[in-house]
Every structure is written in C-alpha cells, then in structure tokens.
Write a protein that holds these residues in place. Sequence first.
Motif, PDB file in Angstrom:
ATOM      1  N   PRO A 128       0.829  -1.203   0.000  1.00 39.76           N
ATOM      2  CA  PRO A 128       0.000   0.000   0.000  1.00 39.76           C
ATOM      3  C   PRO A 128       0.869   1.261   0.000  1.00 39.76           C
ATOM      4  O   PRO A 128       1.977   1.275   0.522  1.00 39.76           O
ATOM      5  CB  PRO A 128      -0.812  -0.115   1.286  1.00 39.76           C
ATOM      6  N   LYS A 129       0.328   2.318  -0.605  1.00 41.42           N
ATOM      7  CA  LYS A 129       1.056   3.583  -0.669  1.00 41.42           C
ATOM      8  C   LYS A 129       1.072   4.240   0.705  1.00 41.42           C
ATOM      9  O   LYS A 129       0.096   4.173   1.457  1.00 41.42           O
ATOM     10  CB  LYS A 129       0.397   4.529  -1.663  1.00 41.42           C
ATOM     11  N   GLN A 135       3.587   9.316  -0.366  1.00 42.47           N
ATOM     12  CA  GLN A 135       3.394   8.973  -1.779  1.00 42.47           C
ATOM     13  C   GLN A 135       2.025   9.444  -2.267  1.00 42.47           C
ATOM     14  O   GLN A 135       1.887   9.913  -3.390  1.00 42.47           O
ATOM     15  CB  GLN A 135       3.554   7.463  -1.997  1.00 42.47           C
ATOM     16  N   ARG A 136       1.014   9.328  -1.428  1.00 41.97           N
ATOM     17  CA  ARG A 136      -0.319   9.816  -1.809  1.00 41.97           C
ATOM     18  C   ARG A 136      -0.298  11.325  -2.030  1.00 41.97           C
ATOM     19  O   ARG A 136      -0.923  11.839  -2.958  1.00 41.97           O
ATOM     20  CB  ARG A 136      -1.348   9.431  -0.740  1.00 41.97           C
ATOM     21  N   LYS A 137       0.446  12.041  -1.185  1.00 43.97           N
ATOM     22  CA  LYS A 137       0.550  13.490  -1.351  1.00 43.97           C
ATOM     23  C   LYS A 137       1.292  13.835  -2.640  1.00 43.97           C
ATOM     24  O   LYS A 137       0.910  14.773  -3.354  1.00 43.97           O
ATOM     25  CB  LYS A 137       1.254  14.114  -0.153  1.00 43.97           C
ATOM     26  N   ARG A 138       2.362  13.091  -2.964  1.00 47.39           N
ATOM     27  CA  ARG A 138       3.088  13.333  -4.211  1.00 47.39           C
ATOM     28  C   ARG A 138       2.190  13.078  -5.416  1.00 47.39           C
ATOM     29  O   ARG A 138       2.199  13.827  -6.394  1.00 47.39           O
ATOM     30  CB  ARG A 138       4.332  12.442  -4.281  1.00 47.39           C
ATOM     31  N   ASP A 139       1.396  11.986  -5.366  1.00 48.27           N
ATOM     32  CA  ASP A 139       0.480  11.681  -6.466  1.00 48.27           C
ATOM     33  C   ASP A 139      -0.565  12.787  -6.631  1.00 48.27           C
ATOM     34  O   ASP A 139      -0.907  13.191  -7.753  1.00 48.27           O
ATOM     35  CB  ASP A 139      -0.207  10.335  -6.237  1.00 48.27           C
ATOM     36  N   LYS A 140      -1.079  13.279  -5.509  1.00 53.25           N
ATOM     37  CA  LYS A 140      -2.078  14.346  -5.568  1.00 53.25           C
ATOM     38  C   LYS A 140      -1.467  15.615  -6.161  1.00 53.25           C
ATOM     39  O   LYS A 140      -2.082  16.290  -6.986  1.00 53.25           O
ATOM     40  CB  LYS A 140      -2.622  14.618  -4.167  1.00 53.25           C
TER      41      LYS A 140
END
Length: 135
Positions: free
Chosen positions: A109-110, A114-119
């Motif tokens: 899972p991220k 990483q979720r913030k970078r993707d956003k």
Amino acid sequence: MRVAVLLSILASVSAFGIQSSTTPTFGAKAIALHAVPEGASAAILERQAKAERWFEIRTLSKEEAEAQLSGEELEAHKRYTAELEESMDKLQDIAKLMLKSLEPPTVKPKGKKQRKRDKWAKVQQREAARAAGKK
C-alpha cells in the motif's frame, strides 16, 4: 445380560476400527499373487510373460536401459521415459499455476507521502492543461 452388553461394546468398537488389507496391491508381491493358474492357454502365458518383462524394463534407468536393452524394448523404454518426463513437466506447470492462484502477488500500500506526491502531480497536470487551453 452382561454378555449381550459386552458383545455390543465389542461390535461398536470394531465398527470404527481400521480395516487392514492382507493382500498387497502393488509391487512384485502383487505380481506374484496374480500368477497364472495351471492349464492356462498359451496366449495368457505369453501376455503374463510380456507383463513381467515390461515390469522389469520399466524400472530401469536410462543408462541401464542403454546398456541392457536393444531393439524394440529400448525404443519402448525411450518412449515411456519421454512420456513420463513430459507428463511430469505438465504437472509441474499446473502446480505453479495453482500456487499463483493460491498466493496472488500483493501490492504494497502507498504511504502518506506517496499519496501526497500523487495528488500534487495531478494538480500540476490539471494546471498544465488549463494553461494549454487558455493559449
């Protein structure tokens, strides 16, 4: 009365016991048990002799077969070993496929970063699309 109770207990215990077979179902002893009765026809004796010979041939390794056999028997042994190896390869492939289905690969899972970078990457794409649309 006591005898009837004792017999019923013994009968119920033996009902759940393990049945043991006194006759072997495989191997050389099984072949010996399936001996041809006296007075059998020549065809039956010939089939029995071929079966016993094939049992001997089948248990040989490749090197032993090359050294001991020749002609049709050697070819039969080669066909037998080739088919055996082919079937074992197929079974190994099937086993690998079954293991894949039993243990599917897991995706890690991220994390929060990483979720913030993707956003942030999505925001940048959206801004670039808006800027390209205004030109």
